[in-house]
Design an enzyme around this catalytic site. Structure first.
Site, mmCIF file in Angstrom:
data_model
loop_
_atom_site.group_PDB
_atom_site.id
_atom_site.type_symbol
_atom_site.label_atom_id
_atom_site.label_comp_id
_atom_site.label_asym_id
_atom_site.label_seq_id
_atom_site.Cartn_x
_atom_site.Cartn_y
_atom_site.Cartn_z
ATOM 1 N N GLU A 186 0.842 -1.214 0.000
ATOM 2 C CA GLU A 186 0.000 0.000 0.000
ATOM 3 C C GLU A 186 0.874 1.259 0.000
ATOM 4 O O GLU A 186 0.481 2.288 -0.545
ATOM 5 C CB GLU A 186 -0.951 0.004 1.210
ATOM 6 N N LYS A 228 -2.760 10.568 1.487
ATOM 7 C CA LYS A 228 -4.150 10.107 1.648
ATOM 8 C C LYS A 228 -5.024 11.233 2.193
ATOM 9 O O LYS A 228 -6.158 11.425 1.750
ATOM 10 C CB LYS A 228 -4.215 8.881 2.559
ATOM 11 N N GLU A 238 -15.615 9.692 -2.458
ATOM 12 C CA GLU A 238 -15.195 9.002 -3.676
ATOM 13 C C GLU A 238 -16.096 9.284 -4.878
ATOM 14 O O GLU A 238 -16.520 8.374 -5.585
ATOM 15 C CB GLU A 238 -15.101 7.486 -3.423
ATOM 16 N N ASN A 246 -7.671 3.284 -5.247
ATOM 17 C CA ASN A 246 -8.036 1.888 -5.502
ATOM 18 C C ASN A 246 -7.204 1.247 -6.599
ATOM 19 O O ASN A 246 -7.599 0.210 -7.140
ATOM 20 C CB ASN A 246 -9.511 1.824 -5.904
ATOM 21 N N HIS A 253 -9.636 -7.333 -4.951
ATOM 22 C CA HIS A 253 -10.842 -7.806 -4.256
ATOM 23 C C HIS A 253 -11.325 -9.133 -4.835
ATOM 24 O O HIS A 253 -11.810 -10.009 -4.114
ATOM 25 C CB HIS A 253 -11.942 -6.737 -4.303
HETATM 26 P P1 NAD Z 1 -5.377 -7.346 9.921
HETATM 27 O O1 NAD Z 1 -6.161 -6.328 10.601
HETATM 28 O O2 NAD Z 1 -6.010 -8.671 9.673
HETATM 29 O O3 NAD Z 1 -4.013 -7.551 10.693
HETATM 30 C C1 NAD Z 1 -3.099 -8.498 10.212
HETATM 31 C C2 NAD Z 1 -2.657 -9.496 11.283
HETATM 32 O O4 NAD Z 1 -1.682 -8.874 12.101
HETATM 33 C C3 NAD Z 1 -3.744 -9.978 12.218
HETATM 34 O O5 NAD Z 1 -3.500 -11.315 12.546
HETATM 35 C C4 NAD Z 1 -3.543 -9.112 13.458
HETATM 36 O O6 NAD Z 1 -4.014 -9.736 14.619
HETATM 37 C C5 NAD Z 1 -2.044 -8.964 13.471
HETATM 38 N N1 NAD Z 1 -1.530 -7.758 14.096
HETATM 39 C C6 NAD Z 1 -1.977 -6.502 13.944
HETATM 40 N N2 NAD Z 1 -1.149 -5.645 14.532
HETATM 41 C C7 NAD Z 1 -0.170 -6.360 15.097
HETATM 42 C C8 NAD Z 1 1.008 -6.031 15.819
HETATM 43 N N3 NAD Z 1 1.347 -4.763 16.042
HETATM 44 N N4 NAD Z 1 1.789 -7.038 16.252
HETATM 45 C C9 NAD Z 1 1.469 -8.334 15.969
HETATM 46 N N5 NAD Z 1 0.398 -8.705 15.259
HETATM 47 C C10 NAD Z 1 -0.406 -7.718 14.826
HETATM 48 O O7 NAD Z 1 -4.885 -6.858 8.463
HETATM 49 P P2 NAD Z 1 -4.503 -5.460 7.821
HETATM 50 O O8 NAD Z 1 -3.622 -5.796 6.702
HETATM 51 O O9 NAD Z 1 -4.074 -4.474 8.817
HETATM 52 O O10 NAD Z 1 -5.897 -4.931 7.261
HETATM 53 C C11 NAD Z 1 -6.527 -5.550 6.184
HETATM 54 C C12 NAD Z 1 -7.945 -5.037 6.122
HETATM 55 O O11 NAD Z 1 -7.947 -3.629 5.924
HETATM 56 C C13 NAD Z 1 -8.741 -5.636 4.994
HETATM 57 O O12 NAD Z 1 -9.981 -6.054 5.492
HETATM 58 C C14 NAD Z 1 -8.942 -4.476 4.050
HETATM 59 O O13 NAD Z 1 -10.132 -4.552 3.331
HETATM 60 C C15 NAD Z 1 -8.948 -3.310 4.982
HETATM 61 N N6 NAD Z 1 -8.598 -2.029 4.364
HETATM 62 C C16 NAD Z 1 -9.429 -0.994 4.581
HETATM 63 C C17 NAD Z 1 -9.141 0.236 4.045
HETATM 64 C C18 NAD Z 1 -10.013 1.407 4.348
HETATM 65 O O14 NAD Z 1 -9.813 2.468 3.765
HETATM 66 N N7 NAD Z 1 -10.934 1.287 5.268
HETATM 67 C C19 NAD Z 1 -7.971 0.405 3.288
HETATM 68 C C20 NAD Z 1 -7.134 -0.683 3.091
HETATM 69 C C21 NAD Z 1 -7.468 -1.915 3.643
HETATM 70 N N1 GLY Z 2 -8.244 2.575 0.677
HETATM 71 C C1 GLY Z 2 -8.871 3.386 -0.312
HETATM 72 C C2 GLY Z 2 -9.608 4.541 0.237
HETATM 73 O O1 GLY Z 2 -9.579 4.807 1.414
HETATM 74 O O2 GLY Z 2 -10.256 5.224 -0.490
#
Ligand code: NAD
Ligand code: GLY
Length: 377
Positions: A186, A228, A238, A246, A253
Site C-alpha cells: 500500500e 491520503k 469518492e 483503488n 478484491h
Molecule cells: P489485519 O487487521 O487482519 O491484521 C493483520 C494481522 O496482524 C492480524 O493477525 C492481526 O491480529 C495482526 N496484528 C496486527 N497488529 C499487530 C502487531 N502490532 N503485532 C502483531 N500482530 C499484529 O490486516 P490489515 O492488513 O491491517 O488490514 C486488512 C484489512 O484492511 C482488509 O480487510 C482491508 O479490506 C482493509 N482495508 C481498509 C481500508 C479502508 O480504507 N478502510 C484500506 C485498506 C485496507
Molecule cells: N483505501 C482506499 C480509500 O480509502 O479510499
C-alpha cells in the site's frame, strides 16, 4: 520522542493523525484532551496480547474508564456475525453517545469497529489506533468502514470519519514480516498513483522500511498519510479522485474473494498482484511503457511480494468467474467495470471505457497454467 501531527481538514469533521514511536502510551492524554472520560476498546487477540496493557495503563493514568471487546484475528471477523456480537457487547456495556470507541488493531479491527461505531445508537465517535503498516498508511485514515459478505468485500459499510488517528510506529516491531510486506504494497501504491519520485524512494529503501523502525519507515508512513489526507479532503465520498487510491483493488478484491478471505492471500498481497495487473493492462492497451510495468513488477518482487496470479496460492477460478467477481466492485457503473490504469509510474487515472475483451485476455494469460504460453490476442 519525535511525534508528527498531520491534519485531515474536513469541514466539521477535521481530525489529527498523530504518528511516532510511543504514541500509544500517550493515548490517555489525547483522549482526555478530547474531553472524553469513557472508551470502549475493540481489538483482536494478537494485538491485545501485545499492546492492550500499554493503552489501558495510559487510560488509567489519565482517569479515562474503559471496557474492551477482544475479537478473533483475521478477515473472517469482518462479518455480520461478528458485527452482531460486537454491537451486542457495546450495548450490554451501555455505551453512550458521549463515549468513544477505540479501534486498536489492523485494518480488520479498524473497518469493523468503525462500522459498529457508525451504527450503534445512530453513531458514536471513534479513534483509530492502527497497529499494522497497512492500517497506519491507509485504512485508519479517510473514514471507510465495512464488513465483507458472500457477494464481495467491503460491500456493507459506511463513510464514518474517526475523530483522531494515533499511529504508534513502535508497535510495528511486533508485526510478522509477512504482514509488513503486505503493508509495504500500500505504501508503494501511493507512489505508483501520483508520485514517481516517492515510488522510486520507497523501492530503493524497501529493506529499511520493512525491517527497521527507523526514519525511513516513519517517512514512508508520514508521506503516505499526507497523500491520503489530501485526497480525502478533496473527495471524501469518492465521487472522483479518491477512486485512484483503488489502484489494483478491483483485481485484488476478486483475488481475495477467490481465496475465500481466508488468510491464504492477505489484502496487501492481493493489492501488489493487482497493481501489477493494472500496469500490465495499461501497457497492453498502449497507455504506458512496457518498461514501467516491468519496473513495478520488479519493485514488488524485490520486496518479496507475488507479482502475478500464478505466484499466489491456487485461486481455483476461471477468467469468467474472476470478471464476475470484479463486477461487484463499488466503482462499476451500469454493469461496466471502472478500473484505475496508468499512463506511467505516478500517473494513475480513472478508466471508464476499458474494453472487457482486453481484461479477459489479460486474465486468460494470467490464469493459464505455467508452460501454456499461448497468448490470446
Ligand atoms: P489485519 O487487521 O487482519 O491484521 C493483520 C494481522 O496482524 C492480524 O493477525 C492481526 O491480529 C495482526 N496484528 C496486527 N497488529 C499487530 C502487531 N502490532 N503485532 C502483531 N500482530 C499484529 O490486516 P490489515 O492488513 O491491517 O488490514 C486488512 C484489512 O484492511 C482488509 O480487510 C482491508 O479490506 C482493509 N482495508 C481498509 C481500508 C479502508 O480504507 N478502510 C484500506 C485498506 C485496507
Ligand atoms: N483505501 C482506499 C480509500 O480509502 O479510499
Amino acid at each position: 520522542m519525535s511525534v508528527e501531527r498531520l491534519r485531515v481538514d474536513l469541514a466539521g469533521r477535521a481530525y489529527d493523525i498523530v504518528v511516532g514511536a510511543g504514541v500509544l502510551a500517550r493515548a490517555g492524554e489525547e483522549i482526555a484532551a478530547l474531553k472524553r472520560r469513557r472508551v470502549f476498546i475493540v481489538s483482536d487477540d494478537h494485538v491485545a496480547r501485545r499492546h492492550l496493557a500499554t493503552l489501558t495503563s495510559s487510560l488509567d493514568r489519565a482517569g479515562v474508564t474503559h471496557e474492551a471487546a477482544i475479537l478473533p484475528p483475521g478477515e473472517a471477523s469482518k462479518s455480520f456475525g461478528v458485527l452482531e456480537q460486537l454491537t451486542g457487547q457495546m450495548l450490554d456495556a451501555n455505551v453512550e453517545r458521549g463515549d468513544l470507541v477505540v479501534a486498536l488493531g489492523g485494518g480488520v479491527i479498524g473497518d469493523l469497529a468503525g462500522f459498529a461505531a457508525g451504527i450503534v445508537k445512530r453513531g458514536l465517535d471513534y479513534i483509530q489506533m492502527p497497529t499494522t503498516l497497512l492500517a497506519q498508511v491507509d485504512s485508519s485514515v479517510g473514514g471507510k468502514t465495512a464488513i465483507d459478505v458472500p457477494q464481495g468485500k467491503n460491500l456493507i459499510g459506511l463513510f464514518h470519519q474517526p475523530c483522531l488517528v494515533l499511529a504508534d510506529t513502535a508497535v510495528l516491531d511486533t508485526l510478522p514480516a509477512r504482514e509488513m510486506k503486505a503493508g509495504f504494497a500500500e505504501v508503494l501504491k501511493y507512489g505508483l498513483i501520483g508520485d514517481k519520485a516517492f515510488a522510486e524512494w520507497v523501492a530503493g529503501n524497501a529493506p529499511a522500511i520493512l525491517t527497521t523502525s527507523g526514519p525511513e519507515r516513519t517517512k514512508a508512513i508520514l508521506t503516505s498519510c499526507r497523500m491520503k489526507a489530501r485526497v480525502v479532503e478533496a473527495d471524501e465520498r469518492e465521487a472522483g479522485q479518491r477512486a485512484l487510491l483503488n489502484l489494483g483493488h478491483t483485481f485484488a478484491h476478486a483475488i481475495e474473494a477467490c481465496a475465500g478471505y481466508s488468510g491464504k492471500v492477505l489484502h496487501g498481497e492481493a493489492v501488489a498482484a493487482g497493481c501489477c495487473l493494472a500496469f500490465d493492462l495499461s501497457a497492453r492497451l498502449g497507455l504506458c511503457a512496457g518498461e514501467d510495468a516491468a519496473r513495478v513488477r520488479q519493485w514488488f518482487a524485490a520486496a518479496g511480494l507475488a507479482t502475478s496470479l500464478k505466484d499466489l496460492p491456487e485461486l481455483g477460478t476461471t477468467e469468467d468467474d474472476f470478471v464476475e467477481l470484479m463486477r461487484q466492485d463499488k466503482k462499476a457503473q451500469g454493469g461496466k467495470l471502472v478500473l484505475i490504469l496508468a499512463r506511467g509510474i505516478g500517473q494513475a487515472f480513472v478508466a471508464r471505457d476499458v474494453d472487457e475483451g482486453a481484461i479477459r485476455s489479460l486474465l486468460h494469460d494470467a490464469l493459464a497454467p505455467s508452460g501454456d504460453t499461448h497468448k490470446r490476442s
